[in-house]
Design a protein around this motif. Structure first.
Motif, PDB file in Angstrom:
ATOM      1  N   VAL A  51       0.839  -1.205   0.000  1.00  0.00           N
ATOM      2  CA  VAL A  51       0.000   0.000   0.000  1.00  0.00           C
ATOM      3  C   VAL A  51       0.873   1.253   0.000  1.00  0.00           C
ATOM      4  O   VAL A  51       0.645   2.208  -0.773  1.00  0.00           O
ATOM      5  N   GLU A  52       1.876   1.294   0.877  1.00  0.00           N
ATOM      6  CA  GLU A  52       2.732   2.469   0.973  1.00  0.00           C
ATOM      7  C   GLU A  52       3.555   2.676  -0.285  1.00  0.00           C
ATOM      8  O   GLU A  52       3.783   3.820  -0.725  1.00  0.00           O
ATOM      9  N   ARG A  55       1.313   4.273  -2.867  1.00  0.00           N
ATOM     10  CA  ARG A  55       1.156   5.693  -2.616  1.00  0.00           C
ATOM     11  C   ARG A  55       2.419   6.475  -3.016  1.00  0.00           C
ATOM     12  O   ARG A  55       2.345   7.567  -3.592  1.00  0.00           O
ATOM     13  N   ALA A  59       2.397   9.100  -6.105  1.00  0.00           N
ATOM     14  CA  ALA A  59       2.405  10.501  -5.655  1.00  0.00           C
ATOM     15  C   ALA A  59       3.078  11.387  -6.699  1.00  0.00           C
ATOM     16  O   ALA A  59       4.023  10.971  -7.381  1.00  0.00           O
ATOM     17  N   VAL A 167      -7.630   5.386   7.395  1.00  0.00           N
ATOM     18  CA  VAL A 167      -7.599   5.823   5.993  1.00  0.00           C
ATOM     19  C   VAL A 167      -8.921   6.490   5.628  1.00  0.00           C
ATOM     20  O   VAL A 167      -8.952   7.632   5.163  1.00  0.00           O
ATOM     21  N   ALA A 289      -5.805   6.922  -4.540  1.00  0.00           N
ATOM     22  CA  ALA A 289      -4.757   6.049  -3.990  1.00  0.00           C
ATOM     23  C   ALA A 289      -5.209   5.367  -2.705  1.00  0.00           C
ATOM     24  O   ALA A 289      -4.714   4.295  -2.348  1.00  0.00           O
ATOM     25  N   ASP A 290      -6.165   5.986  -2.005  1.00  0.00           N
ATOM     26  CA  ASP A 290      -6.635   5.399  -0.742  1.00  0.00           C
ATOM     27  C   ASP A 290      -7.510   4.170  -0.959  1.00  0.00           C
ATOM     28  O   ASP A 290      -7.863   3.485   0.013  1.00  0.00           O
TER      29      ASP A 290
END
Length: 590
Positions: A51-52, A55, A59, A167, A289-290
């Motif tokens: 997940v990170e 992101r 980004a 989130v 993205a969430d």
């Protein structure tokens, strides 16, 4: 039925069998769960790393390579910790499971070695074997696998939900809708009707096991008489009954189970997440993205719940099995006197107003008054169900009378130490059980220190010596491996054991039922030669045995209806006379 071991429904007022039996192993179980909790939480690290990474890569602006590698290393470290701790939890769980099963089997063996022999005789072999074997094995999933399912189903989803709430709380609530739907169906699987159907299945499996054991044990006899079809009818009936019960149970659960599987299926969960996420993203309430953590962790929320369904079945099966184990461990042995009486003065036996009932059933014996003098033989005759076996089983204290007393040499049997009683009273069963050991060891079972000369002496008395020396290893031949003895030969070994023990009181429960007339005559002669002042009580059906008795007792419906010498009872022309004449007519050549 009295002979069946059933897993009784646990009352709210009595302790849960799982809590009671597993309490001594609570710390070990807690350690297994703790290791699994650490491993399960660490297992979320790779998913959160993905997940990170998503992101970071999505980004705007340049990619922070140091941050990316930090995330990758953290995910890899979490995976390593997961493998380490879940492996340790699995290993510890299996070690604990082996320890618990060994402890249960030892406790069951110790308890079965101390319960009243009469209690054992009224239970089916297959049901007791199920308790020691299958029911103890049913604990394995509970200890070795349920902790991982428990952690996976509760701890990991809980941590995941906490993260998802940080989130976006709205999409989190949408994500748990499938899980909530599935959980709503659980009470439908726990209705009293469903529980009764499951208990019926367990009882049906017990009947199958018992019928299979009885069929296998008696196959040789039924085949010899051409009754194979009738013999396996009980097994087929048990199997058919179980199949019908299983079909009813499956029909009752099929709709609920299908609905639960649909709610927990990945497509349904994915559809809910995508619909909710699309609405929030298009309305500008959430960044695109969430959505990624919900797609990864949201699907992971339902799989544990589905796995828990199978684990719940194992849990219920273990609970029922532990209930049956508890019931066996709860059987009370016959009480031993705190201060045993001194050795009895002689071996005169007196029964005073003896009454006995099995559990809460009708009385099998109703006010028996009987005296057995030393040096005499008393024969018990009567129709089937009259209480003959019950009466003779009270003398070696397989049961205690529910009323009245039985004295040996002036001492109540309940006041004698068990060892003293067993040295004084020998019992020869009709159904003989031989050990998988040498013939010599089987003959010397009651007197382990007996020498070979004494063993050979009693083997000669029962006309078994010639048969034994014909075997390749003689008295060292192992029964059940190197030789299979006939029913008559097994009974002769049983009688030889009693002769070697030379107890002053001898109880014979139709001990020559499988012997041919010539062998039976030899066995009677052997018993007579060593009778001396022994007190002997016999259940008899053959005229030769009855004719040699000093006293005959006619039992009917738990009552003594006639007693006296054979000649006296024949002169009375009562029930014994009818028994005598009917057997004489049956013995006439046709």
């Amino acid at each position: 039925m009295d002979s069946q071991l059933k897993a009784r429904p646990v009352s709210p007022l009595e302790p849960d069998p799982m809590a009671g039996l597993l309490r001594p192993y609570g710390w070990g179980f807690a350690a297994v769960v703790l290791l699994q909790v650490i491993g399960g939480i660490a297992g979320l690290a790779p998913l959160l790393a993905v997940v990170e990474l998503g992101r970071a890569l999505l980004a705007p602006g340049p990619v922070d390579h140091r941050h990316v590698w930090t995330v990758v290393i953290a995910g890899a470290a979490g995976l390593f910790v997961r493998l380490l701790f879940t492996g340790a939890s699995s290993g510890a769980g299996h070690l604990l499971d082996g320890h618990v099963q060994l402890s249960f089997r030892r406790r069951l063996a110790a308890r079965l070695g101390r319960v009243p022999i009469g209690w054992l005789s009224r239970r089916r072999t297959g049901e007791l074997a199920n308790v020691v074997g299958q029911d103890v094995s049913a604990v394995h999933p509970l200890i070795a696998h349920f902790p991982s399912r428990l952690v996976t189903a509760f701890v990991v989803p809980l941590v995941s939900l906490i993260y998802l709430f940080t989130v976006d709380w709205r999409l989190t609530l949408i994500t748990v809708i499938p899980v909530a739907l599935a959980v709503a169906f659980v009470p439908l699987m726990m209705t009293p009707r469903r529980l009764r159907e499951q208990q019926t299945l367990d009882e049906g499996m017990g009947r199958i096991s018992s019928a299979a054991v009885e069929f296998v044990q008696g196959i040789a006899v039924v085949k010899a008489f051409g009754g194979g079809e009738r013999a396996h009818r009980a097994f087929l009936a048990a199997a058919d009954g179980f199949a019908g019960d299983l079909a009813r149970w499956a029909r009752g659960l099929s709709g609920t189970a299908a609905a639960m599987q649909l709610a927990l299926s990945p497509p349904f969960v994915l559809l809910a997440v995508l619909i909710g996420g699309a609405l929030l993203i298009t309305n500008g309430a959430m960044a695109a993205a969430d959505l990624l953590p919900f797609l990864l962790l949201g699907l992971g929320l339902t799989a544990p719940v589905a796995a828990l369904g199978h684990g719940f079945d194992d849990l219920q099966a273990a609970r029922r099995a532990l209930g049956r184990i508890r019931d066996v461990l709860a059987v009370r042995p016959l009480p031993e006197p705190e201060h045993p009486a001194a050795a009895p003065r002689g071996h005169r036996i007196e029964l005073r107003d003896v009454r006995f009932a099995y559990d809460d059933g009708p009385e099998a014996l109703r006010g028996i008054d009987l005296v057995l003098e030393p040096g005499t033989v008393t024969a018990i005759v009567g129709p089937s169900g009259s209480g003959k076996s019950t009466l003779v089983q009270l003398l070696p204290r397989f049961f205690d009378p529910t009323h009245g007393s039985i004295t040996l040499g002036g001492v109540d049997l309940r006041h004698l130490a068990g060892g003293q009683l067993h040295r004084t009273v020998s019992f020869v069963f009709q159904d003989v059980r031989l050990l998988r050991a040498s013939i010599a060891d089987n003959l010397a079972l009651a007197v382990p220190h007996a020498g070979l000369d004494d063993v050979i002496r009693v083997a000669r008395l029962v006309h078994l010596h010639d048969r034994i020396i014909e075997l390749p290893r003689g008295y060292e031949t192992v029964i059940g491996e190197e030789v299979k003895l006939s029913g008559g030969e097994a009974q002769r070994i049983s009688i030889a054991r009693a002769l070697l023990a030379d107890a002053p009181v001898l109880v014979l429960d139709e001990a020559t039922a499988f012997a041919d007339p010539r062998t039976e005559q030899a066995l009677r002669a052997a018993l007579a030669r060593q009778a001396g002042d022994r007190t002997t009580l016999i259940i008899a059906h053959r005229l030769e045995t009855v004719a040699g008795a000093d006293t005959v007792v006619v039992l009917e419906n738990g009552l003594i209806t006639e007693r006296g010498s054979p000649a006296e009872l024949l002169a009375q022309d009562g029930k014994f006379a009818k028994f005598w004449h009917s057997h004489q007519e049956g013995d006439q050549p046709r």
